[in-house]
Design an enzyme around this catalytic site. Structure first.
Site, PDB file in Angstrom:
ATOM      1  N   GLY A 290       0.804  -1.211   0.000  1.00  0.00           N
ATOM      2  CA  GLY A 290       0.000   0.000   0.000  1.00  0.00           C
ATOM      3  C   GLY A 290       0.844   1.271   0.000  1.00  0.00           C
ATOM      4  CB  SER A 291       0.075   4.586   1.438  1.00  0.00           C
ATOM      5  OG  SER A 291      -1.190   4.688   0.822  1.00  0.00           O
ATOM      6  CB  THR A 292       4.491   1.470   3.380  1.00  0.00           C
ATOM      7  OG1 THR A 292       4.252   0.263   2.665  1.00  0.00           O
ATOM      8  CG2 THR A 292       3.598   1.532   4.613  1.00  0.00           C
TER       9      THR A 292
END
Length: 575
Positions: A290-292
């Site tokens: 995801g956004s990591t």
């Protein structure tokens, strides 16, 4: 009428000659065995009385980086029996069963079923005192032998890293399995005299000394491991999560300082062990991050030279369509610079950047950071994940890669990637073993770009609206990025109500020492966003870890402000 022998006298002489040769051969053999070759009969006699019994080797010690024991071997007594001899002592079987702590009927059935055998295990792994109490009963056919049993002082805290051995002291899980030859040692031999019933008459000598296994010093810091274990247990209970993992890496050396998972198990008592609890999720479970991974997409954009930190992207109206796919933002951002895209975690903004620069720079920097590649830790069953490299990239694939979908990583890989950011873009191999000197690294990202991205991640944590406020560490500047990703379903799509919450970061920003990744699987009570669930775990663990490591604070108020505050307090006290 003449006898037959008289007609053929040469036959009689041949028979006499043959008999004489046989008597001579036997006589010579007797002389040879009794006078010349005495060793043969001696060896034959010894073969019926002299035995060589193995001397078990002491398995090597496993310690943390400071010498704290994680796995030690202790001597135990194993009792075995000769069922043939025990048949003559049937009256004492109930007494034996009581001393062994076994059911008398079960023991009787075993001895009857195996009455023709000369060896069976009665019980293994007794303390020397327990074993001696049974031997003191002097029951014919009951014998003992010395063995070693593995004991794990840290219990469930380090179970999934260290692993365990089986009843024969062979590594079966974790580093016990990976380094079994290193730890096992070489058994010795002892020469003894036994009678025809196998009873020991005399201990003659040690013909070969046992060689103890070599010690293994891990990179794990047991203090930090306890800390990570405690915080993961709390977050799993608080949010009703299915599982959780945390990995902490030394930015400068690549050593893994902590690797904790929930649920876990006690390796000293595995009677009710669940197979799922044995899994080292930090190295075996793969997931879409995801956004990591958005900081790496930003780094790729900066590396092309087409974008600067102050470059502005229009993310309105908060969604965009690519073919039949719709990309949405959780929060409506508007006109955002690159820092703002990370703070608002804008899928639209990062997708527009990726479509502009193309998939190659994004894929390249993720590959160089370690995604889709083995970590080199050598842990049994470790997964590599996947980083797709399509021959022809579709726009939807390019956009999804930039905001963390379409690829899979492990928690260890993600922590390694953030360590690259913290180490000024240098990729240093990870290690689960303590290193005497740092390994050589490879520069995979421009130093200034890595520093710029870290400052952006600092804004994500410290500035209002950044989404990482719960990861703040008093007295230190830290940078990090939260993430929330839907879990895939068995049919190839995504579930509607099952999520993973992430937070990945580096501390302190001014002089990075540690990179930490927190993964919480399926939080079901009180929320599921990474900034809500995983970020507080990062903050608590990082705060105590930096103090335990004696890292100097870099976010203290200026001395003048402190003095002024103390003066005001003192003055107020006088009034």
């Amino acid at each position: 009428m003449k006898l037959q022998g008289a007609l053929y006298p040469w036959r009689f002489r041949i028979v006499l000659a043959l008999l004489a040769l046989m008597v001579g051969a036997l006589s010579w053999r007797i002389v040879d065995l009794q006078v010349i070759d005495q060793g043969f009969l001696k060896n034959q006699g010894d073969a019926r009385s002299v035995r060589h019994i193995p001397i078990p080797a002491h398995r090597g010690l496993i310690t943390d980086r400071h010498g704290e024991p994680l796995a030690v071997s202790t001597p135990v007594t194993t009792l075995w029996g000769n069922p043939r001899e025990l048949q003559a002592a049937r009256a004492r079987w109930p007494e034996l069963a009581e001393a062994l702590g076994q059911d008398a009927g079960v023991l009787q059935q075993r001895l009857n079923d195996q009455s023709e055998r000369e060896f069976i295990y009665l019980v293994r792994g007794l303390t020397p005192e327990q074993g001696q109490r049974v031997l003191d009963l002097s029951i014919p056919g009951v014998y003992s032998q010395e063995e070693f049993r593995r004991f794990y002082p840290a219990g469930e805290v380090a179970a999934q890293i260290v692993g365990f051995t089986d009843i024969d002291d062979r590594g079966r899980e974790g580093l016990e399995l990976a380094y079994d030859e290193w730890l096992a040692g070489v058994p010795g031999k002892r020469q003894v005299l036994k009678d025809r019933r196998g009873r020991l008459i005399k201990d003659v000598q040690v013909t070969k000394n046992a060689k103890a296994g070599k010690a293994l010093a891990l990179s794990i810091d047991l203090r930090l491991q306890y800390l990570a274990h405690s915080e993961l247990r709390k977050v799993v209970q608080e949010y009703g999560a299915k599982a959780a993992s945390l990995v902490m890496v030394d930015v400068n050396t690549g050593e893994v300082l902590a690797m904790a998972n929930q649920p876990t198990y006690n390796p000293n008592n595995r009677r009710n062990l669940q197979p799922s609890a044995m899994r080292n999720r930090a190295l075996i479970d793969v997931f879409e991050p995801g956004s990591t991974v958005k900081p790496f997409s930003i780094a790729a954009a900066l590396g092309t030279g087409k974008y600067q930190p102050e470059s502005v992207i229009n993310t309105l109206p908060g969604w965009m369509r690519i073919g039949r796919y719709t990309i949405r933002d959780v929060s409506r951002g508007g006109m955002l610079n690159l820092t703002g895209i990370l703070m608002k975690s804008s899928n639209v903004g990062i997708s527009k950047i990726a479509l502009d620069i193309g998939p190659e720079p994004v894929h390249q920097i993720m590959h160089q950071a370690g995604f889709g590649q083995p970590t080199g830790l050598g842990f049994p069953g470790e997964r590599v994940g996947s980083l797709p490299n399509h021959r022809k990239w579709r726009d939807a694939e390019t956009a999804s890669l930039a905001y963390g979908y379409g690829l899979s990583v492990t928690a260890a890989q993600l922590a390694h990637a953030y360590a690259v950011l913290g180490n000024e873009g240098t990729n240093i191999p990870m290690s689960l073993l303590r290193l005497d000197r740092p390994q050589e690294g490879v520069q995979v990202m421009d130093k200034e770009i890595s520093k710029t991205v870290l400052r952006m991640l600092q804004s994500v944590v410290e500035e209002e609206g950044g989404g990482g406020a719960r990861a703040k560490v008093p007295g230190y500047h830290v940078g990090g990025k939260s993430g929330t990703a839907k879990k895939t379903s068995g049919t190839g799509g995504y579930t509607q109500s099952a999520y993973r919450a992430f937070f990945a970061g580096v501390a302190p920003v001014s002089n990075p020492r540690i990179a930490i990744v927190v993964v919480v699987d399926e939080p079901s009570e009180g929320g599921y966003f990474g900034g809500l669930v995983a970020a507080p775990v990062f903050g608590k663990v990082a705060a105590r870890a930096l103090r335990l490591m004696n890292v100097a604070p870099d976010n203290l108020p200026p001395p003048a402000e402190v003095q002024t505050a103390e003066a005001v307090k003192t003055k107020g006290g006088r009034i």
